[in-house]
Enzyme design. Structure first.
Site, PDB file in Angstrom:
ATOM      1  N   CYS A 111       0.861  -1.176   0.000  1.00 38.74           N
ATOM      2  CA  CYS A 111       0.000   0.000   0.000  1.00 38.74           C
ATOM      3  C   CYS A 111       0.898   1.226   0.000  1.00 38.74           C
ATOM      4  CB  CYS A 111      -0.880  -0.019   1.243  1.00 38.74           C
ATOM      5  SG  CYS A 111      -1.695  -1.624   1.478  1.00 38.74           S
ATOM      6  N   ARG A 116       4.443   1.260   7.758  1.00 38.22           N
ATOM      7  CA  ARG A 116       5.692   0.502   7.912  1.00 38.22           C
ATOM      8  C   ARG A 116       6.434   0.404   6.583  1.00 38.22           C
ATOM      9  NH1 ARG A 116       2.867  -3.725  11.429  1.00 38.22           N
ATOM     10  NH2 ARG A 116       3.057  -2.809  13.502  1.00 38.22           N
ATOM     11  N   ASP A 275      -0.951   7.660   9.376  1.00 38.93           N
ATOM     12  CA  ASP A 275       0.312   7.935  10.070  1.00 38.93           C
ATOM     13  C   ASP A 275       1.248   8.665   9.113  1.00 38.93           C
ATOM     14  OD1 ASP A 275      -0.180   6.623  12.592  1.00 38.93           O
ATOM     15  OD2 ASP A 275      -0.186   4.761  11.446  1.00 38.93           O
TER      16      ASP A 275
HETATM   17  S1  SF4 Z   1       1.781  -3.819   6.152  1.00 37.90           S
HETATM   18 FE1  SF4 Z   1       1.623  -1.975   4.920  1.00 37.90          FE
HETATM   19  S2  SF4 Z   1       1.938  -2.617   2.782  1.00 37.90           S
HETATM   20 FE2  SF4 Z   1       1.528  -4.444   4.004  1.00 37.90          FE
HETATM   21  S3  SF4 Z   1      -0.695  -4.766   3.719  1.00 37.90           S
HETATM   22 FE3  SF4 Z   1      -0.388  -3.583   5.641  1.00 37.90          FE
HETATM   23  S4  SF4 Z   1      -0.556  -1.420   5.007  1.00 37.90           S
HETATM   24 FE4  SF4 Z   1      -0.282  -2.630   3.132  1.00 37.90          FE
END
Ligand code: SF4
Ligand code: PLP
Length: 322
Positions: A111, A116, A275
């Site tokens: 995403c 993170r 965030d």
């Molecule tokens: S950890 Fe981050 S990249 Fe992975 S599914 Fe969750 S929001 Fe999306």
């Protein structure tokens, strides 16, 4: 591909893939290659299919943008201070009675607004057996921990056998009363929601699954079928949503999402204020607007459909309702 977890073979994983799929123009190549050096890209087929135009609510969440390299002054590589609160690798312990366990740092989809984003990626970050033992030891030595939350990355891309081994070890710790798994798999890769996976999650310790989903269009029939495999085994499913500009920042869109969740027997739990991760400013929604949307929804949709609007304060200060 590192072993230990599965991601869909036909995912888009790089700028070439984005261009071939017609999701970004050739002219964007150079800018996006620079983004790809910093931040992982993956769009699995189930989500590709939902993208009608690159700037629709699905495309915006997953298609990288050159703006990701513009870091605003208040943005941080570790906005919720996971690192500072990590006593041993893979564990984050902020609230006395709950600990996070991150068995891996890979996801089925990346995403663009992820908090993170500096940590997650396809290299996996899979905890080895020795590191897992240290993590179990930490939890066992802290009787105040009543709930262990598996997060990551996405724990549901581990093989069912591996996942079950982790759940069995955690359940064997007498003071661990409840387990929780945070995941996007049911939406990102519904094909992974097999009977085998559901059986691996069917343990005697109460287990809750928190599903990350941000738009009603993500909750397809295939997603409902996958979730039912867990629900039939008595696993309650909670919904977590991030409030995102252009994706879901209106009464109509959020109302539709929360009702779609209820139809899939998912209880909306948290609506997260974004965030301040690096390069995510294009998704920012003012907290005042978030509050206004929720206030307008109250009375318009079922109280059971309303989540708590929450903000995880920078620097590890913890979550507060907005
Ligand atoms: S950890 Fe981050 S990249 Fe992975 S599914 Fe969750 S929001 Fe999306
Ligand atoms: C969000 C979070 C939890 C879980 O909080 P709940 O309010 O119980 O969902 C636990 N530990 C950390 C470090 C967190 O950030």
């Amino acid at each position: 591909m590192p072993d230990g977890f599965v991601t869909p073979k036909r995912s888009i994983r790089n700028v070439d893939g984005l261009i071939d799929a017609g999701l970004v123009p050739e002219a964007a190549r150079v800018g996006l290659e620079a983004v790809a050096v910093q931040y992982a890209i993956a769009i699995p087929p189930a989500l590709q299919k939902l993208i009608t135009t690159p700037d629709d609510p699905i495309g915006l969440q997953f298609i990288p943008d050159a703006a990701e390299l513009s870091v605003a002054p208040h943005e941080s590589g570790d906005p919720v201070a996971d690192e500072a609160l990590s006593p041993v690798p893979g564990i984050v312990h902020r609230y006395p009675d709950r600990a996070l366990l991150k068995p891996l740092l890979a996801c089925p989809v990346y995403c663009r607004f992820c908090f993170r984003r500096e940590q997650v990626g396809p290299d996996g970050g899979v905890l080895g057996e020795a590191e897992l033992e240290v993590a179990y030891g930490y939890i066992a030595a802290h009787p105040e921990i009543r709930e262990v939350i598996l997060t990551g990355g996405d724990p549901l891309i581990l093989s069912p056998r591996r996942l079950r081994a982790i759940l069995d070890r955690l359940s064997a710790i007498a003071h661990v009363e409840v387990l929780r798994i945070h995941t996007r798999v049911p939406v990102a890769d519904p094909g992974l929601m097999t009977d085998e996976l559901a059986e691996a999650l069917d343990i005697s310790t109460p287990l809750f699954v928190a599903l990350h989903t941000n738009h009603a269009r993500e909750i397809t029939e295939a997603v409902r079928v996958g979730l039912q495999k867990l629900q039939r085994r008595g696993i309650p499913i909670l919904g977590q949503t991030v409030l995102l500009a252009g994706v879901n920042d209106s009464e109509a869109v959020l109302g539709d999402l929360f009702r779609a969740m209820l139809r899939a027997r998912v209880k909306p739990y948290y609506l997260h204020q974004l965030d301040a991760a690096p390069g995510t400013a294009r998704f920012h929604v003012a907290p005042e607007r978030g509050r206004e949307i929720l206030a307008n929804l109250r009375g318009r949709i079922s109280g059971t459909a309303l989540p708590t609007y929450i903000y995880d304060r920078p620097g590890g200060l913890g979550k507060i309702p907005l």
